[in-house]
Write a protein that holds these residues in place. Structure first.
Motif, short mmCIF file in Angstrom:
data_model
loop_
_atom_site.label_atom_id
_atom_site.label_comp_id
_atom_site.label_asym_id
_atom_site.label_seq_id
_atom_site.Cartn_x
_atom_site.Cartn_y
_atom_site.Cartn_z
N MET A 150 1.12 10.21 12.70
CA MET A 150 0.69 8.89 13.33
C MET A 150 1.68 8.81 14.46
O MET A 150 2.53 9.53 14.61
CB MET A 150 1.05 7.62 12.47
N ILE A 159 4.04 3.38 13.56
CA ILE A 159 5.00 3.38 12.60
C ILE A 159 5.92 1.99 12.81
O ILE A 159 5.92 1.34 11.79
CB ILE A 159 5.96 4.52 12.56
N ILE A 175 3.58 -0.92 11.60
CA ILE A 175 3.82 -1.03 10.17
C ILE A 175 4.96 -1.56 9.64
O ILE A 175 4.85 -2.29 8.77
CB ILE A 175 3.03 0.36 9.69
N THR A 198 5.57 3.92 1.64
CA THR A 198 6.51 5.09 2.03
C THR A 198 7.27 4.92 3.42
O THR A 198 8.38 5.36 3.67
CB THR A 198 5.33 6.31 2.33
N ILE A 199 6.55 4.31 4.45
CA ILE A 199 7.10 3.97 5.67
C ILE A 199 8.46 3.08 5.46
O ILE A 199 9.54 3.53 5.98
CB ILE A 199 6.18 3.27 6.74
N MET A 256 3.93 11.83 9.06
CA MET A 256 2.75 11.29 8.50
C MET A 256 1.55 11.41 9.64
O MET A 256 0.30 10.90 9.16
CB MET A 256 3.02 9.78 8.39
N SER A 297 0.90 -1.34 -0.05
CA SER A 297 -0.02 0.05 -0.07
C SER A 297 0.95 1.27 -0.04
O SER A 297 2.02 1.31 0.29
CB SER A 297 -1.00 -0.09 1.38
N GLU A 298 0.21 2.47 -0.27
CA GLU A 298 1.15 3.57 -0.49
C GLU A 298 1.72 3.90 1.12
O GLU A 298 2.91 4.19 1.05
CB GLU A 298 0.60 4.87 -0.85
N ARG A 299 1.02 3.72 2.05
CA ARG A 299 1.53 3.96 3.50
C ARG A 299 2.59 3.08 3.85
O ARG A 299 3.62 3.42 4.34
CB ARG A 299 0.15 3.67 4.36
N GLU A 300 2.24 1.68 3.45
CA GLU A 300 3.61 0.86 3.85
C GLU A 300 4.65 1.04 2.97
O GLU A 300 5.82 0.99 3.62
CB GLU A 300 3.07 -0.52 3.34
#
Length: 86
Positions: A58, A63, A66, A34-35, A56, A29-32
């Motif tokens: 969060m 973080i 994830i 990016t992290i 982000m 996913s975009e979030r995964e």
């Protein structure tokens, strides 16, 4: 001649590894993505988790969670390719 063969093999392996990483990151996913990129410095400077969390919006703990979940996911994706890469 041996030197050029070894160089070609290294370049070929390097290109294969780059393609494999790109494919694996593309499945996140975009979030995964990016992290993972920010934590490990893929295409950018590595950042601390608290910096990423602030950026982000969060918590640092989220973080971390994830990152762990995503690393497990990537490890499972990578398993079939281990022999070729190593």
């Amino acid at each position: 001649a041996t030197s050029s063969i070894n160089t070609f093999e290294l370049e070929s392996d390097n290109e294969y590894q780059k393609a494999l990483v790109a494919t694996m990151l593309g499945s996140l996913s975009e979030r995964e993505k990016t992290i993972i990129k920010k934590v490990f410095g893929i295409g950018c400077y590595a950042q601390e988790m608290d910096e990423i969390a602030k950026e982000m919006g969060m918590s640092k703990e989220r973080i971390r969670q994830i990152k762990i979940e995503t690393c497990k996911k990537l490890k499972n994706m990578f398993s079939p390719y281990k022999k070729r890469v190593i």
